[in-house]
Design a protein around this motif. Structure first.
Motif, PDB file in Angstrom:
ATOM      1  N   GLY A   1       0.815  -1.216   0.000  1.00 56.05           N
ATOM      2  CA  GLY A   1       0.000   0.000   0.000  1.00 56.05           C
ATOM      3  C   GLY A   1       0.848   1.267   0.000  1.00 56.05           C
ATOM      4  O   GLY A   1       1.881   1.336   0.674  1.00 56.05           O
ATOM      5  N   GLN A   2       0.383   2.255  -0.754  1.00 55.28           N
ATOM      6  CA  GLN A   2       1.075   3.553  -0.821  1.00 55.28           C
ATOM      7  C   GLN A   2       1.067   4.272   0.527  1.00 55.28           C
ATOM      8  O   GLN A   2       1.851   5.169   0.774  1.00 55.28           O
ATOM      9  N   LYS A   3       0.181   3.834   1.421  1.00 54.57           N
ATOM     10  CA  LYS A   3       0.154   4.459   2.747  1.00 54.57           C
ATOM     11  C   LYS A   3       1.526   4.397   3.406  1.00 54.57           C
ATOM     12  O   LYS A   3       1.931   5.313   4.104  1.00 54.57           O
ATOM     13  N   ASP A   4       2.237   3.285   3.171  1.00 53.97           N
ATOM     14  CA  ASP A   4       3.598   3.149   3.705  1.00 53.97           C
ATOM     15  C   ASP A   4       4.581   3.508   2.581  1.00 53.97           C
ATOM     16  O   ASP A   4       5.232   2.641   1.998  1.00 53.97           O
ATOM     17  N   ALA A   5       4.642   4.795   2.270  1.00 52.37           N
ATOM     18  CA  ALA A   5       5.335   5.239   1.054  1.00 52.37           C
ATOM     19  C   ALA A   5       6.824   4.895   1.075  1.00 52.37           C
ATOM     20  O   ALA A   5       7.387   4.484   0.055  1.00 52.37           O
ATOM     21  N   GLN A   6       7.447   5.053   2.227  1.00 49.48           N
ATOM     22  CA  GLN A   6       8.882   4.750   2.286  1.00 49.48           C
ATOM     23  C   GLN A   6       9.103   3.238   2.141  1.00 49.48           C
ATOM     24  O   GLN A   6      10.029   2.804   1.452  1.00 49.48           O
ATOM     25  N   GLN A   7       8.239   2.455   2.755  1.00 49.92           N
ATOM     26  CA  GLN A   7       8.331   0.998   2.640  1.00 49.92           C
ATOM     27  C   GLN A   7       8.253   0.567   1.171  1.00 49.92           C
ATOM     28  O   GLN A   7       8.988  -0.305   0.723  1.00 49.92           O
ATOM     29  N   VAL A   8       7.350   1.220   0.421  1.00 46.66           N
ATOM     30  CA  VAL A   8       7.192   0.912  -1.003  1.00 46.66           C
ATOM     31  C   VAL A   8       8.518   1.115  -1.739  1.00 46.66           C
ATOM     32  O   VAL A   8       8.974   0.253  -2.503  1.00 46.66           O
ATOM     33  N   LEU A   9       9.168   2.267  -1.487  1.00 48.57           N
ATOM     34  CA  LEU A   9      10.430   2.555  -2.183  1.00 48.57           C
ATOM     35  C   LEU A   9      11.512   1.556  -1.779  1.00 48.57           C
ATOM     36  O   LEU A   9      12.295   1.094  -2.610  1.00 48.57           O
ATOM     37  N   VAL A  10      11.548   1.242  -0.500  1.00 47.76           N
ATOM     38  CA  VAL A  10      12.579   0.333   0.020  1.00 47.76           C
ATOM     39  C   VAL A  10      12.392  -1.068  -0.567  1.00 47.76           C
ATOM     40  O   VAL A  10      13.351  -1.697  -1.031  1.00 47.76           O
ATOM     41  N   ILE A  11      11.157  -1.551  -0.579  1.00 43.44           N
ATOM     42  CA  ILE A  11      10.901  -2.908  -1.106  1.00 43.44           C
ATOM     43  C   ILE A  11      11.188  -2.969  -2.606  1.00 43.44           C
ATOM     44  O   ILE A  11      11.804  -3.908  -3.106  1.00 43.44           O
ATOM     45  N   LYS A  12      10.763  -1.918  -3.317  1.00 46.30           N
ATOM     46  CA  LYS A  12      11.014  -1.919  -4.765  1.00 46.30           C
ATOM     47  C   LYS A  12      12.514  -1.960  -5.056  1.00 46.30           C
ATOM     48  O   LYS A  12      12.962  -2.654  -5.953  1.00 46.30           O
ATOM     49  N   LYS A  13      13.262  -1.191  -4.284  1.00 41.51           N
ATOM     50  CA  LYS A  13      14.713  -1.140  -4.500  1.00 41.51           C
ATOM     51  C   LYS A  13      15.347  -2.489  -4.151  1.00 41.51           C
ATOM     52  O   LYS A  13      16.232  -2.979  -4.857  1.00 41.51           O
ATOM     53  N   MET A  14      14.882  -3.087  -3.070  1.00 44.77           N
ATOM     54  CA  MET A  14      15.407  -4.391  -2.665  1.00 44.77           C
ATOM     55  C   MET A  14      15.137  -5.440  -3.755  1.00 44.77           C
ATOM     56  O   MET A  14      16.030  -6.218  -4.116  1.00 44.77           O
ATOM     57  N   VAL A  15      13.931  -5.423  -4.289  1.00 47.34           N
ATOM     58  CA  VAL A  15      13.552  -6.386  -5.332  1.00 47.34           C
ATOM     59  C   VAL A  15      14.427  -6.190  -6.573  1.00 47.34           C
ATOM     60  O   VAL A  15      14.905  -7.149  -7.181  1.00 47.34           O
ATOM     61  N   GLU A  16      14.678  -4.905  -6.894  1.00 45.55           N
ATOM     62  CA  GLU A  16      15.511  -4.600  -8.060  1.00 45.55           C
ATOM     63  C   GLU A  16      16.970  -5.019  -7.793  1.00 45.55           C
ATOM     64  O   GLU A  16      17.576  -5.736  -8.586  1.00 45.55           O
ATOM     65  N   ASP A  17      17.494  -4.597  -6.646  1.00 44.50           N
ATOM     66  CA  ASP A  17      18.920  -4.841  -6.365  1.00 44.50           C
ATOM     67  C   ASP A  17      19.241  -6.320  -6.196  1.00 44.50           C
ATOM     68  O   ASP A  17      20.323  -6.772  -6.571  1.00 44.50           O
ATOM     69  N   LEU A  18      18.321  -7.077  -5.620  1.00 42.32           N
ATOM     70  CA  LEU A  18      18.598  -8.495  -5.328  1.00 42.32           C
ATOM     71  C   LEU A  18      17.976  -9.437  -6.360  1.00 42.32           C
ATOM     72  O   LEU A  18      17.973 -10.654  -6.171  1.00 42.32           O
ATOM     73  N   ASP A  19      17.454  -8.856  -7.454  1.00 40.61           N
ATOM     74  CA  ASP A  19      16.921  -9.674  -8.565  1.00 40.61           C
ATOM     75  C   ASP A  19      15.837 -10.653  -8.159  1.00 40.61           C
ATOM     76  O   ASP A  19      15.812 -11.799  -8.632  1.00 40.61           O
ATOM     77  N   PHE A  20      14.957 -10.216  -7.270  1.00 41.73           N
ATOM     78  CA  PHE A  20      13.801 -11.066  -7.002  1.00 41.73           C
ATOM     79  C   PHE A  20      12.925 -11.084  -8.262  1.00 41.73           C
ATOM     80  O   PHE A  20      12.612 -10.009  -8.793  1.00 41.73           O
ATOM     81  N   PRO A  21      12.515 -12.262  -8.738  1.00 39.87           N
ATOM     82  CA  PRO A  21      11.666 -12.294  -9.946  1.00 39.87           C
ATOM     83  C   PRO A  21      10.203 -12.026  -9.588  1.00 39.87           C
ATOM     84  O   PRO A  21       9.320 -12.853  -9.802  1.00 39.87           O
ATOM     85  N   ILE A  22       9.967 -10.859  -9.002  1.00 35.77           N
ATOM     86  CA  ILE A  22       8.634 -10.537  -8.453  1.00 35.77           C
ATOM     87  C   ILE A  22       8.234  -9.151  -8.942  1.00 35.77           C
ATOM     88  O   ILE A  22       9.040  -8.213  -8.915  1.00 35.77           O
ATOM     89  N   ARG A  23       6.983  -9.038  -9.366  1.00 33.18           N
ATOM     90  CA  ARG A  23       6.454  -7.728  -9.742  1.00 33.18           C
ATOM     91  C   ARG A  23       5.825  -7.109  -8.490  1.00 33.18           C
ATOM     92  O   ARG A  23       4.962  -7.732  -7.860  1.00 33.18           O
ATOM     93  N   VAL A  24       6.277  -5.911  -8.150  1.00 35.01           N
ATOM     94  CA  VAL A  24       5.738  -5.244  -6.960  1.00 35.01           C
ATOM     95  C   VAL A  24       4.616  -4.310  -7.410  1.00 35.01           C
ATOM     96  O   VAL A  24       4.823  -3.447  -8.266  1.00 35.01           O
ATOM     97  N   VAL A  25       3.432  -4.504  -6.839  1.00 31.34           N
ATOM     98  CA  VAL A  25       2.261  -3.719  -7.237  1.00 31.34           C
ATOM     99  C   VAL A  25       1.895  -2.792  -6.082  1.00 31.34           C
ATOM    100  O   VAL A  25       1.763  -3.246  -4.935  1.00 31.34           O
ATOM    101  N   ILE A  26       1.736  -1.509  -6.386  1.00 31.70           N
ATOM    102  CA  ILE A  26       1.430  -0.536  -5.339  1.00 31.70           C
ATOM    103  C   ILE A  26      -0.031  -0.095  -5.461  1.00 31.70           C
ATOM    104  O   ILE A  26      -0.472   0.332  -6.526  1.00 31.70           O
ATOM    105  N   CYS A  27      -0.766  -0.188  -4.357  1.00 33.54           N
ATOM    106  CA  CYS A  27      -2.184   0.171  -4.355  1.00 33.54           C
ATOM    107  C   CYS A  27      -2.384   1.469  -3.577  1.00 33.54           C
ATOM    108  O   CYS A  27      -1.689   1.717  -2.579  1.00 33.54           O
ATOM    109  N   PRO A  28      -3.335   2.315  -4.033  1.00 35.53           N
ATOM    110  CA  PRO A  28      -3.535   3.617  -3.384  1.00 35.53           C
ATOM    111  C   PRO A  28      -3.985   3.496  -1.926  1.00 35.53           C
ATOM    112  O   PRO A  28      -4.566   2.479  -1.535  1.00 35.53           O
TER     113      PRO A  28
END
Ligand code: AMP
Length: 288
Positions: A149-176
């Motif tokens: 959820g976008q409510k945790d805006a910093q968490q969203v950025l952190v998780i997206k970066k982690m997924v990108e940096d560590l090559d998790f084969p996962i699509r991260v979807v952000i909901c309003p």
């Protein structure tokens, strides 16, 4: 809907699902339970995009600091099960703490820079706990899509970066962010607001909206924008602002002049309940 408490059991069940439906997608919604309509919006998004939906309910002790509300965090398993069942969830994963954390783990996952401001600055170790548990859950569930959820805006950025940096084969979807009719962002912690505090609580969002209006009216001085929002919050004695900050929306770099899309985020204590909220500021939107 199947309730699973053991990680090997969940792994085996998801393995069978994938064998029986090789092109079936797994959608995953990690939560700490005490579910509300914000969580439900993530489940609905997961349900529309995946053949199998897994929701985790786990109050993760390692993301709470000393003196924070791990013990008193609201919990109601039966109610959560009923909500998940209504949303046609396939698997609920609700492990005990010792299932997720066998004694003395020596490995953790952390994301730098993005975790140094906002909530990360005021809750040392919080994001370290979040990225470690999310990594563990991702490895157990191995979802195709994961919903946050976008409510945790910093968490969203952190998780997206982690997924990108560590090559998790996962699509991260952000909901309003899902809100109460008066604007208060839904949160499991809202239940702990006293009736008086609950009446005051929507000011958190309204203060951020006022700042958005200032930007729409042409204000670009971040100091002035923050001052306006802070005085809206501090008109109430019961509110103590932990932080109110405006940062680059992708890098979280500090801004003094609003020349790019920004995140305006706040954390306040209302009585002893910590509430967070955020909005986007779009300097391109000025109606000058
Ligand atoms: P939590 O149970 O608070 O850890 O939240 C689990 C997930 O639900 C996180 O991705 C949150 O960002 C998301 N979430 C919590 N509250 C809301 C809300 N009001 N609107 C949308 N998503 C939310």
């Amino acid at each position: 809907m199947i309730i699973v408490r053991d990680k090997i059991d969940l792994r085996n069940r998801l393995h069978s699902f994938r064998n029986s439906r090789p092109s079936g997608r797994v959608g995953f919604v990690p939560t700490m339970g005490f579910l509300h309509d914000g969580h439900r919006s993530l489940m609905k998004a997961a349900r529309t995009e995946n053949e199998c939906v897994v929701v985790s309910l786990f109050v993760n002790p390692t993301q709470f600091g000393p003196g924070e509300d791990f013990e008193s965090y609201p919990r109601d398993e039966d109610r959560d099960f009923a909500i998940c069942s209504n949303e046609n969830v396939d698997y609920i994963f609700t492990p005990a703490v010792d299932v997720m954390y066998p004694p003395e783990p020596l490995t953790t996952v952390s994301v730098s820079v993005l975790t140094e401001s906002l909530c990360g600055r005021h809750r040392p170790g919080h994001f370290h706990g979040v990225t470690t548990i999310v990594t563990k859950l991702f490895n157990i569930v191995q979802p195709d899509n994961a919903y946050f959820g976008q409510k945790d805006a910093q968490q969203v950025l952190v998780i997206k970066k982690m997924v990108e940096d560590l090559d998790f084969p996962i699509r991260v979807v952000i909901c309003p962010t899902v809100r109460e009719p008066d604007g208060l962002a839904m949160s499991s912690r809202n239940i702990r607001l006293s009736p008086t505090a609950r009446k005051i609580a929507p000011v958190v969002y309204h203060a951020l909206k006022e700042a958005q209006d200032m930007v729409r009216n042409g204000e670009r001085d971040v100091g002035k924008i923050l001052l306006g929002a802070r005085s809206a919050l501090e008109q109430y004695d019961k509110i103590s602002v932990q932080y109110l900050d405006c940062r680059d929306r992708s890098t979280l770099k500090s801004l003094v002049y609003l020349d790019r899309p920004a995140l305006l985020a706040t954390a306040v204590f209302l009585d002893s309940v910590r509430l967070i909220d955020n909005v986007f500021l779009e300097p391109g939107e000025a109606s000058l």
